[in-house]
Design an enzyme around this catalytic site. Structure first.
Site, mmCIF file in Angstrom:
data_model
loop_
_atom_site.group_PDB
_atom_site.id
_atom_site.type_symbol
_atom_site.label_atom_id
_atom_site.label_comp_id
_atom_site.label_asym_id
_atom_site.label_seq_id
_atom_site.Cartn_x
_atom_site.Cartn_y
_atom_site.Cartn_z
ATOM 1 N N HIS A 1 0.863 -1.194 0.000
ATOM 2 C CA HIS A 1 0.000 0.000 0.000
ATOM 3 C C HIS A 1 0.895 1.239 0.000
ATOM 4 C CE1 HIS A 1 -2.721 3.124 1.428
ATOM 5 N NE2 HIS A 1 -3.699 2.362 0.971
ATOM 6 N N GLU B 1 -4.145 1.872 -7.293
ATOM 7 C CA GLU B 1 -4.486 2.963 -6.374
ATOM 8 C C GLU B 1 -3.531 4.135 -6.614
ATOM 9 O OE1 GLU B 1 -6.595 1.647 -2.628
ATOM 10 O OE2 GLU B 1 -4.559 1.001 -2.274
HETATM 11 P P1 PGA Z 1 -9.616 6.078 0.353
HETATM 12 O O1 PGA Z 1 -8.481 5.000 0.737
HETATM 13 O O2 PGA Z 1 -10.816 5.307 -0.128
HETATM 14 O O3 PGA Z 1 -9.883 6.819 1.630
HETATM 15 O O4 PGA Z 1 -9.056 6.940 -0.722
HETATM 16 C C1 PGA Z 1 -8.192 3.919 -0.093
HETATM 17 C C2 PGA Z 1 -6.919 3.237 0.345
HETATM 18 O O5 PGA Z 1 -6.072 3.871 1.008
HETATM 19 O O6 PGA Z 1 -6.709 2.060 0.057
#
Ligand code: PGA
Length: 252
Positions: free
Chosen positions: A95, A167
């Site tokens: 992440h 992401e």
């Molecule tokens: P968010 O977080 O939906 O608050 O943008 C997603 C993540 O950090 O995986």
């Protein structure tokens, strides 16, 4: 071997990354409010401290991170061996919080992925470009590097248990000012990742999108045919909105 849940390619999947949120006195009420969730394609990743509460309530639980070697006994970490024995099915790997605050290297991320697979935990490999990389038109190059380095040495029989979450760092959580890529940009990246995996392994694996997903934008994000589901952070903290998201995704 656990290997996540029986994820069907045509089913959608939701991963809730709760990060360090929630105080212990709020957990019972949270669990009560989301009690109507009965879906094997919803994976909840609470802070490690609260994992037993979620497991005891029959949720599919993922770790937010995992240690890279179950034999190397290390202070402050959680091993894949321990995690699989307690019934954890998934783990987020790489992440952006980990890459940024812990300087997790691509080599380390690859080791974590291998370790998950060794103990039957389905790794959710998070990849994403920073705003700067995007500004320099390097998105595809960065994603390709992150994926190929994480999958180094992984063979096809293990690869089929891997999930990839795209992401973009600039779209995640509170740093994002509500920004998300356009639908077309999400679809293009999911297609790009699908193509890359297909080129390497001749199979398809689930590609999720994460970064500011909420109850308003989730349905249009999932109109993208190459996107198999979403990772939700902020919106999962509000049970009502979280249930709305799930309703949009799973309502028939
Ligand atoms: P968010 O977080 O939906 O608050 O943008 C997603 C993540 O950090 O995986």
């Amino acid at each position: 071997m656990l290997y996540g849940v029986d994820f069907m390619a045509n089913n959608k999947m939701v991963v809730a990354n709760l990060k360090m949120n929630m105080m212990v006195e709020d957990v019972a009420s949270y669990l009560h409010q989301i009690a109507s969730i009965d879906n094997q394609n919803v994976i909840i990743c609470p802070t490690a401290l609260y994992i037993p509460y979620f497991l005891n309530n029959n949720y599919h639980v993922g770790l937010q991170d995992i240690f890279f070697d179950s034999n190397l006994i290390c202070t402050g970490e959680i091993s894949a061996n321990q995690a699989s024995r307690i019934g954890i099915t998934h783990a987020l790997i790489g992440h952006s919080d980990r890459r940024i605050y812990f300087q997790e290297s691509e080599q380390m991320i690859q080791k974590k992925l291998v370790e998950c697979l060794k103990f039957g935990i389905a790794p959710i490999l998070c990849v994403g470009e920073t705003a700067e990389e995007r500004g320099m038109m390097r998105t595809e190059r960065v994603i390709k590097r992150q994926i190929t380095s994480a999958l180094r040495g992984i063979d096809k029989k293990d690869l089929i248990h891997v999930i990839i979450a795209y992401e973009p760092v600039w779209a995640i959580g509170s740093n994002s000012n509500g920004n998300t890529p356009s639908n077309k940009e999400i679809e293009d990246m999911a297609q790009y990742i699908n193509g890359l995996i297909f080129q390497l392994y001749q199979v398809r694996i689930p590609i999720l999108y994460g970064g500011n997903v909420d109850d308003k934008n989730v349905s249009s994000i999932l109109e993208n045919t190459s996107v198999s589901g979403v990772v939700v952070g902020g919106v999962a903290l509000d049970p009502k909105r979280f249930l709305k998201v799930l309703n949009v995704i799973f309502a028939e």
